[in-house]
Design a protein around this motif. Structure first.
Motif, PDB file in Angstrom:
ATOM      1  N   ASN A 135       3.880  -4.972  17.990  1.00  0.00           N
ATOM      2  CA  ASN A 135       2.617  -5.705  18.020  1.00  0.00           C
ATOM      3  C   ASN A 135       2.268  -6.129  16.597  1.00  0.00           C
ATOM      4  O   ASN A 135       1.818  -5.300  15.799  1.00  0.00           O
ATOM      5  CB  ASN A 135       1.501  -4.833  18.599  1.00  0.00           C
ATOM      6  N   PRO A 136       2.487  -7.374  16.257  1.00  0.00           N
ATOM      7  CA  PRO A 136       2.245  -7.801  14.875  1.00  0.00           C
ATOM      8  C   PRO A 136       0.771  -7.709  14.516  1.00  0.00           C
ATOM      9  O   PRO A 136      -0.109  -7.980  15.340  1.00  0.00           O
ATOM     10  CB  PRO A 136       2.734  -9.247  14.864  1.00  0.00           C
ATOM     11  N   LYS A 137       0.508  -7.334  13.284  1.00  0.00           N
ATOM     12  CA  LYS A 137      -0.859  -7.241  12.788  1.00  0.00           C
ATOM     13  C   LYS A 137      -0.840  -7.464  11.281  1.00  0.00           C
ATOM     14  O   LYS A 137       0.207  -7.364  10.643  1.00  0.00           O
ATOM     15  CB  LYS A 137      -1.467  -5.881  13.126  1.00  0.00           C
ATOM     16  N   PRO A 138      -1.990  -7.771  10.696  1.00  0.00           N
ATOM     17  CA  PRO A 138      -2.018  -7.994   9.249  1.00  0.00           C
ATOM     18  C   PRO A 138      -1.589  -6.747   8.480  1.00  0.00           C
ATOM     19  O   PRO A 138      -1.790  -5.617   8.930  1.00  0.00           O
ATOM     20  CB  PRO A 138      -3.489  -8.334   8.972  1.00  0.00           C
ATOM     21  N   VAL A 139      -0.997  -6.966   7.319  1.00  0.00           N
ATOM     22  CA  VAL A 139      -0.665  -5.864   6.420  1.00  0.00           C
ATOM     23  C   VAL A 139      -1.800  -5.720   5.413  1.00  0.00           C
ATOM     24  O   VAL A 139      -2.500  -6.674   5.083  1.00  0.00           O
ATOM     25  CB  VAL A 139       0.683  -6.086   5.708  1.00  0.00           C
ATOM     26  N   ARG A 140      -1.970  -4.523   4.917  1.00  0.00           N
ATOM     27  CA  ARG A 140      -3.061  -4.258   3.983  1.00  0.00           C
ATOM     28  C   ARG A 140      -2.782  -4.867   2.618  1.00  0.00           C
ATOM     29  O   ARG A 140      -1.648  -4.899   2.162  1.00  0.00           O
ATOM     30  CB  ARG A 140      -3.288  -2.750   3.840  1.00  0.00           C
ATOM     31  N   SER A 141      -3.828  -5.341   1.984  1.00  0.00           N
ATOM     32  CA  SER A 141      -3.730  -5.880   0.635  1.00  0.00           C
ATOM     33  C   SER A 141      -5.080  -5.679  -0.055  1.00  0.00           C
ATOM     34  O   SER A 141      -6.068  -5.329   0.602  1.00  0.00           O
ATOM     35  CB  SER A 141      -3.391  -7.380   0.689  1.00  0.00           C
ATOM     36  N   PRO A 142      -5.139  -5.916  -1.367  1.00  0.00           N
ATOM     37  CA  PRO A 142      -6.438  -5.795  -2.053  1.00  0.00           C
ATOM     38  C   PRO A 142      -7.484  -6.775  -1.548  1.00  0.00           C
ATOM     39  O   PRO A 142      -8.665  -6.627  -1.840  1.00  0.00           O
ATOM     40  CB  PRO A 142      -6.075  -6.091  -3.523  1.00  0.00           C
ATOM     41  N   TRP A 143      -7.074  -7.789  -0.779  1.00  0.00           N
ATOM     42  CA  TRP A 143      -7.999  -8.805  -0.274  1.00  0.00           C
ATOM     43  C   TRP A 143      -8.230  -8.658   1.227  1.00  0.00           C
ATOM     44  O   TRP A 143      -8.676  -9.588   1.890  1.00  0.00           O
ATOM     45  CB  TRP A 143      -7.450 -10.200  -0.590  1.00  0.00           C
ATOM     46  N   GLU A 150      -4.321 -12.224  15.197  1.00  0.00           N
ATOM     47  CA  GLU A 150      -4.717 -12.747  16.508  1.00  0.00           C
ATOM     48  C   GLU A 150      -5.991 -13.569  16.403  1.00  0.00           C
ATOM     49  O   GLU A 150      -6.920 -13.223  15.671  1.00  0.00           O
ATOM     50  CB  GLU A 150      -4.957 -11.592  17.478  1.00  0.00           C
ATOM     51  N   LEU A 151      -6.024 -14.674  17.134  1.00  0.00           N
ATOM     52  CA  LEU A 151      -7.225 -15.474  17.268  1.00  0.00           C
ATOM     53  C   LEU A 151      -7.856 -15.198  18.629  1.00  0.00           C
ATOM     54  O   LEU A 151      -7.336 -14.403  19.416  1.00  0.00           O
ATOM     55  CB  LEU A 151      -6.872 -16.959  17.140  1.00  0.00           C
ATOM     56  N   THR A 152      -8.961 -15.856  18.914  1.00  0.00           N
ATOM     57  CA  THR A 152      -9.593 -15.685  20.213  1.00  0.00           C
ATOM     58  C   THR A 152      -8.629 -16.021  21.344  1.00  0.00           C
ATOM     59  O   THR A 152      -8.570 -15.338  22.362  1.00  0.00           O
ATOM     60  CB  THR A 152     -10.852 -16.570  20.310  1.00  0.00           C
TER      61      THR A 152
END
Length: 504
Positions: A135-143, A150-152
């Motif tokens: 399940n792809p998801k954002p990776v953590r970053s300083p921003w 995922e969008l709506t």
């Protein structure tokens, strides 16, 4: 898909000092900020280079399920490889093959470490194949989170700066550019847009497979995917040699047609100023969701519904993202330390478009931005910013002011010749701040060392360029923008030998 092997003679050497031992000890030798901090030290592996990615993906939007196979053609550096690393987020690994044979691997903390059964010879071509699901998801970053999001109803990828591993295994370095072929299968009700040229689209039952090719060298963070329910618009006004398409939610089409109506004019102007458009196509996606900022990718820009208001309220962003195709995408970064070369030039392109389209002159906008910067903390080294500051708006504003300072010092004729030659001579390459300083010197009638020292490597804000001749490296006269005798197709000033566009 056909895999294209590369000859050993085309291999690029690994970073000096690479030992082929523990990965962290190699990658932590990369560029550092003025404060001595490394830029994303755990990302990328300098001991090899990738020349081609072939990604075969199946995506289910409802459960946010991605199944992928990545076939990666790479070239070892100057030393043999008994192991190497790819960047990949939290996916389940099915198997890993090197040159068609199963390889040992470990996968944790975003690193897929691969140990082939046979050591890869120095400067040899090799192939890696990774099968993965999850399940792809954002990776953590300083921003905050970056990458697959995922969008709506659908999804998108915002890869800058370290979001690429959120959806495919890669050598996540801005200087490791490669060609891509990407196949995405998704439910047929969705449009799939990927960086590059659409090769084929085929439907079987209720699913459609979209195959895209990006043959131009592309950094991992500049590859993007957008999946949503879109109407396709275009080409936006015919433009010789450059296809301009858009994918927009039906409800936003009337506003879009107003807000992006002048994009073809921008393309013509930027080709006159910066040289021929560096890719085969330019595509715009507008999501049905709001986005904080538009998303840059190679040959592709993604805007949010909030950037489309029917009154050209976000037109400067349209210019900014288009300019990135020259500055940031074609002329890429050797490391994140040089981010001002991307953002300062794209911000200055906004000012150039405003000058051409009846808005503020660049000198007036420079005064506005300079005044705003003067009220902010003076703790930024533009030429070597701290990693957490690389997307600070001061990078954008001070970067544009630095470009303007160079314009004031050179005068328009030499400045625009320099700018065009910079974009064309480094087309599809990677550059450093030092490269730019050396390039400018070839167009200057006197040394500009003090100008660059003041703007790039001192924290204090220099005086406004062009106000007087007293600022470091300033012009002999306060107003350097007299018009040369000949003009380009859109009325932009050129001297003999430095005009025209790719369409003649």
């Amino acid at each position: 898909m056909r895999f294209e092997a590369a000859s050993r003679e085309t291999a690029r050497p690994a970073t000096a000092g690479a030992t082929g031992t523990e990965h962290e000890s190699v990658i932590d030798q990369g560029p550092r900020s003025g404060a001595g901090e490394a830029y994303f030290a755990t990302h990328g592996d300098p001991r090899y280079r990738v020349h081609r990615y072939e990604l075969t993906l199946d995506y289910r939007p409802g459960p946010n399920r991605l199944a992928g196979t990545a076939r990666i053609g790479a070239l070892a550096g100057d030393r043999p490889l008994n192991e190497f690393a790819l960047d990949l987020a939290e996916f389940r690994i099915g198997r890993v093959l090197v040159d068609g044979r199963r390889a040992h691997y470990t996968h944790r903390a975003g690193k897929l470490r691969v140990r082939p059964g046979t050591t890869i010879r120095a400067r040899a071509a090799f192939t890696v194949e990774v099968h993965y699901t999850g399940n792809p998801k954002p990776v953590r970053s300083p921003w905050g989170g970056v990458g697959w999001e995922e969008l709506t109803d659908g999804s998108l990828v915002a890869g800058q700066p370290i979001g690429a591993p959120s959806w495919y295994p890669c050598n996540d370095r801005p200087d490791d550019k490669a060609a891509y072929q990407i196949s995405v299968t998704a439910p047929s009700v969705y449009t799939v847009v990927v960086s590059g040229r659409l090769l084929t689209r085929s439907t079987r039952a209720s699913n459609t497979t979209w195959v895209y090719e990006q043959s131009a060298p592309t950094a991992s963070y500049l590859v993007s995917v957008s999946i949503g329910r879109y109407d396709t618009i275009g080409p936006l006004e015919p433009h010789v040699g450059v296809s301009q398409l858009a994918h927009v939610p039906a409800r936003l089409v009337p506003r879009f047609l107003v807000d992006f109506a002048r994009q073809p004019e921008m393309m013509t102007l930027f080709e006159e100023l910066f040289g021929p458009y560096p890719f085969g196509e330019y595509t715009v996606v507008v999501t049905d969701d709001a986005l904080d900022i538009p998303i840059e990718a190679q040959g592709l820009a993604t805007f949010g519904a909030n950037h489309v208001d029917g009154s050209r309220g976000s037109e400067r962003f349209v210019a900014h993202e288009l300019a990135h195709q020259w500055f940031g995408n074609s002329v890429g970064l050797a490391s994140w330390r040089h981010i001002w070369l991307n953002e300062g030039f794209a911000r200055y392109a906004e000012w150039l478009w405003a000058e051409r389209s009846g808005g503020r002159k660049a000198a007036v906008q420079a005064a506005v931005e300079h005044g705003q910067l003067g009220s902010l903390p003076q703790d930024l080294l533009l030429g070597a910013p701290r990693p957490k500051l690389i997307f600070d708006d001061r990078i954008y504003a001070r970067g544009a002011l630095t470009v303007h300072a160079v314009r004031c010092a050179l005068g328009d004729a030499s400045f625009f010749a320099m700018l065009r030659d910079w974009a064309t001579s480094h087309r599809h390459g990677v550059v450093t701040t030092e490269d730019f300083v050396a390039h400018v010197a070839r167009y200057a009638s006197r040394p500009l060392d003090e100008l660059f020292e003041a703007w790039l490597f001192r924290e204090g804000l220099p005086p406004l360029p062009g106000v007087s001749s007293g600022w470091p490296g300033g012009p002999e006269t306060p107003e350097p923008h007299a018009l040369p005798p000949r003009r380009g197709r859109l009325g932009w000033p050129w001297t003999s030998g430095h005009g025209g566009s790719s369409s003649g």
